[in-house]
Design an enzyme around this catalytic site. Structure first.
Site, PDB file in Angstrom:
ATOM      1  N   GLU A 107       6.443 -11.158  -2.711  1.00 42.14           N
ATOM      2  CA  GLU A 107       5.925 -11.481  -1.380  1.00 42.14           C
ATOM      3  C   GLU A 107       4.747 -12.437  -1.472  1.00 42.14           C
ATOM      4  O   GLU A 107       3.991 -12.415  -2.439  1.00 42.14           O
ATOM      5  CB  GLU A 107       5.398 -10.211  -0.722  1.00 42.14           C
ATOM      6  CG  GLU A 107       6.393  -9.091  -0.705  1.00 42.14           C
ATOM      7  CD  GLU A 107       5.799  -7.817  -0.150  1.00 42.14           C
ATOM      8  OE1 GLU A 107       6.543  -6.851  -0.038  1.00 42.14           O
ATOM      9  OE2 GLU A 107       4.594  -7.788   0.159  1.00 42.14           O
ATOM     10  N   CYS A 120      -2.091 -15.675   0.279  1.00 43.72           N
ATOM     11  CA  CYS A 120      -2.189 -14.539  -0.632  1.00 43.72           C
ATOM     12  C   CYS A 120      -0.927 -14.551  -1.489  1.00 43.72           C
ATOM     13  O   CYS A 120       0.181 -14.536  -0.956  1.00 43.72           O
ATOM     14  CB  CYS A 120      -2.279 -13.256   0.203  1.00 43.72           C
ATOM     15  SG  CYS A 120      -2.250 -11.770  -0.811  1.00 43.72           S
ATOM     16  N   CYS A 127       4.022  -3.810 -10.181  1.00 41.50           N
ATOM     17  CA  CYS A 127       2.688  -3.705 -10.780  1.00 41.50           C
ATOM     18  C   CYS A 127       2.651  -2.473 -11.678  1.00 41.50           C
ATOM     19  O   CYS A 127       3.276  -1.462 -11.364  1.00 41.50           O
ATOM     20  CB  CYS A 127       1.628  -3.581  -9.683  1.00 41.50           C
ATOM     21  SG  CYS A 127      -0.065  -3.572 -10.325  1.00 41.50           S
ATOM     22  N   CYS A 131      -1.865   2.320  -8.852  1.00 40.67           N
ATOM     23  CA  CYS A 131      -2.749   2.802  -7.787  1.00 40.67           C
ATOM     24  C   CYS A 131      -1.903   3.625  -6.806  1.00 40.67           C
ATOM     25  O   CYS A 131      -0.885   3.139  -6.306  1.00 40.67           O
ATOM     26  CB  CYS A 131      -3.419   1.630  -7.070  1.00 40.67           C
ATOM     27  SG  CYS A 131      -4.393   0.619  -8.199  1.00 40.67           S
ATOM     28  N   CYS A 134      -0.813   2.350  -3.177  1.00 37.19           N
ATOM     29  CA  CYS A 134      -0.362   0.962  -3.026  1.00 37.19           C
ATOM     30  C   CYS A 134       1.160   0.875  -3.147  1.00 37.19           C
ATOM     31  O   CYS A 134       1.763   1.506  -4.019  1.00 37.19           O
ATOM     32  CB  CYS A 134      -1.028   0.098  -4.093  1.00 37.19           C
ATOM     33  SG  CYS A 134      -0.460  -1.613  -4.099  1.00 37.19           S
ATOM     34  N   CYS A 350       0.037  -5.621   0.347  1.00 33.80           N
ATOM     35  CA  CYS A 350       0.894  -5.999  -0.766  1.00 33.80           C
ATOM     36  C   CYS A 350       2.023  -5.012  -1.022  1.00 33.80           C
ATOM     37  O   CYS A 350       1.841  -3.804  -1.000  1.00 33.80           O
ATOM     38  CB  CYS A 350       0.075  -6.210  -2.023  1.00 33.80           C
ATOM     39  SG  CYS A 350      -1.136  -4.937  -2.311  1.00 33.80           S
TER      40      CYS A 350
HETATM   41  N1  SAH Z   1      -4.130  -5.672  -8.748  1.00 31.62           N
HETATM   42  C1  SAH Z   1      -5.131  -6.341  -7.985  1.00 31.62           C
HETATM   43  C2  SAH Z   1      -4.589  -6.937  -6.683  1.00 31.62           C
HETATM   44  C3  SAH Z   1      -4.084  -5.885  -5.756  1.00 31.62           C
HETATM   45  S1  SAH Z   1      -3.932  -6.205  -4.040  1.00 31.62           S
HETATM   46  C4  SAH Z   1      -6.259  -5.373  -7.663  1.00 31.62           C
HETATM   47  O1  SAH Z   1      -6.142  -4.190  -7.975  1.00 31.62           O
HETATM   48  O2  SAH Z   1      -7.280  -5.801  -7.131  1.00 31.62           O
HETATM   49  C5  SAH Z   1      -5.518  -6.465  -3.411  1.00 31.62           C
HETATM   50  C6  SAH Z   1      -6.246  -5.257  -2.833  1.00 31.62           C
HETATM   51  O3  SAH Z   1      -5.504  -4.576  -1.819  1.00 31.62           O
HETATM   52  C7  SAH Z   1      -6.584  -4.228  -3.889  1.00 31.62           C
HETATM   53  O4  SAH Z   1      -7.921  -3.859  -3.750  1.00 31.62           O
HETATM   54  C8  SAH Z   1      -5.651  -3.108  -3.547  1.00 31.62           C
HETATM   55  O5  SAH Z   1      -6.091  -1.884  -4.038  1.00 31.62           O
HETATM   56  C9  SAH Z   1      -5.619  -3.178  -2.030  1.00 31.62           C
HETATM   57  N2  SAH Z   1      -4.505  -2.468  -1.389  1.00 31.62           N
HETATM   58  C10 SAH Z   1      -3.298  -2.153  -1.900  1.00 31.62           C
HETATM   59  N3  SAH Z   1      -2.549  -1.484  -0.999  1.00 31.62           N
HETATM   60  C11 SAH Z   1      -3.298  -1.366   0.114  1.00 31.62           C
HETATM   61  C12 SAH Z   1      -3.072  -0.781   1.400  1.00 31.62           C
HETATM   62  N4  SAH Z   1      -1.924  -0.196   1.699  1.00 31.62           N
HETATM   63  N5  SAH Z   1      -4.064  -0.841   2.312  1.00 31.62           N
HETATM   64  C13 SAH Z   1      -5.228  -1.458   2.029  1.00 31.62           C
HETATM   65  N6  SAH Z   1      -5.498  -2.049   0.840  1.00 31.62           N
HETATM   66  C14 SAH Z   1      -4.546  -1.995  -0.108  1.00 31.62           C
END
Ligand code: SAH
Length: 372
Positions: A107, A120, A127, A131, A134, A350
């Site tokens: 995406e 973005c 990944c 987390c 996520c 994401c």
């Molecule tokens: N791997 C990288 C990029 C991830 S996406 C990182 O960990 O930073 C960017 C941000 O969006 C990260 O801080 C991630 O934790 C957050 N994120 C992921 N899913 C989310 C959601 N459903 N709602 C809000 N933020 C989210």
């Protein structure tokens, strides 16, 4: 995984007998021209058509000799993806679900905010960081994206803009952990930032990371100083290891130390991201611990109210707890910002669109609930 990304490039080359043009460095394209007895400026013309004049095919590169256009088309392509879905939100956000040559989906998003045109982009299929809240990592990681696939996202999104508009900012916050695929991301960002490429200066490019200290140090050594955002999400190791399982092998202290070194090297203000999950990491004591961790740093704390993911048990925090949380941090002198949510109606966080599409196609997705 590096092997997998190389295989992805080869898969494309083998099945079509052409290479991804966006995988070539400027030097390689010059070399290709020289090998054919052509002047080097032809390489610059090709880049001009790709990055400034928004060509969609070699045939449109009208100031190149026809024979050169044909030779380029025999050796290269610059569209290896197809658009599997295109969603538009009323706030101007657009999201593309791209299908890669090997069938995987990724995406990328275009966000319109005032005069900014921010994109973005993703760096991996899935990944590996795990987390728990996520959508991107629910099925683990399939492979790294190639440099060409990363640049291609930029071009696909760039082509959504009207002629008079240009991309202004990049956030590497899509699917994947950017610092786990630095070897392919860095050449892509070089193209993005170079005046002969998209001309988006390093100061307008943000790399968001879960916090991999060795890779943060490597970024600090570069001449090009990108803006670094570190995803913290918890103020102590116990909670962080529950929410961000990769933390078990790293720990908050080494990440903050690496971020401090990044700041010392680059002078660039750091950003810390904190996804606020209702009832999980949004209590007053969390805010106090977080304030103690960040006190004295030249940093911005970006608080992101959770964007719920279907099938996961996490909730957006209640308005009251958000206000209390922010108040404690602000009173402690921390520079805090709440990230505005953009495009939530189009699954813009994401991994969400890919996931909802997969669900629609009846692909069974195992949701690993990692908090016991
Ligand atoms: N791997 C990288 C990029 C991830 S996406 C990182 O960990 O930073 C960017 C941000 O969006 C990260 O801080 C991630 O934790 C957050 N994120 C992921 N899913 C989310 C959601 N459903 N709602 C809000 N933020 C989210």
């Amino acid at each position: 995984m590096n092997v997998a990304a190389n295989q992805a490039s080869r898969f494309f080359a083998d099945s079509n007998n052409v290479s991804h043009l966006l995988d070539q460095t400027s030097e390689q394209l010059h070399q290709w021209m020289r090998e054919r007895g052509l002047p080097g400026y032809r390489a610059g013309q090709v880049s001009g058509w790709l990055f400034q004049r928004r060509a969609d095919a070699f045939d449109q590169m009208s100031d190149l000799p026809k024979s050169l256009r044909a030779a380029l088309a025999e050796s290269f392509t610059f569209w290896t993806t197809t658009i599997a879905a295109h969603r538009r939100s009323s706030d101007g956000t657009e999201k593309l679900l791209l299908q890669l040559a090997d069938g995987h989906k990724i995406e990328c998003v275009l966000i319109r905010e005032g005069s900014r045109r921010t994109v973005c982009i993703s760096t991996q299929v899935g990944c590996a960081m795990g987390c728990v809240f996520c959508a991107s990592g629910l099925d683990g990681v399939a492979r790294n994206l190639t440099t060409g696939e990363i640049v291609e996202q930029l071009l696909r999104l760039d082509r959504l803009l009207p002629a008079a508009e240009r991309l202004s900012n990049i956030v590497v916050m899509g699917m994947g952990e950017p610092l786990a695929n630095l070897d392919r991301l860095l050449p892509a960002l070089e193209v993005a930032s170079s005046p002969a490429g998209l001309g988006i200066g390093a100061r307008r490019i943000t790399i968001s990371t879960v916090g991999l200290p060795a890779a943060i140090d490597r970024l600090a050594e570069l001449d090009c100083h990108y803006h670094l955002a570190v995803s913290l999400h918890a103020p102590n190791d116990k909670l962080r290891s529950e929410l961000v399982p990769v933390n078990r092998n790293i720990g908050i202290a080494p990440i903050l130390a690496a971020a401090d070194r990044y700041f010392e090297h680059t002078g660039r203000r750091l950003t810390f991201e904190y996804v606020l999950l209702g009832g999980v990491n949004d209590r007053p004591e969390h805010a106090r611990q977080l304030a103690a961790l960040l006190k004295g740093k030249t940093a911005l704390l970006n608080v992101i109210p959770y964007n719920p993911v279907a099938g996961l048990p996490y909730l957006t925090p209640a308005g009251k707890s958000l206000v209390l949380f922010l108040g404690i941090l602000t009173d402690a002198g921390i520079n805090v910002q709440v990230r505005q949510r953009k495009g939530d109606k189009i699954d813009a966080a994401c991994g969400q669109l890919r996931r909802s599409r997969a669900a629609a196609m009846n692909v069974k997705v195992q949701v690993a609930k990692q908090i016991g």
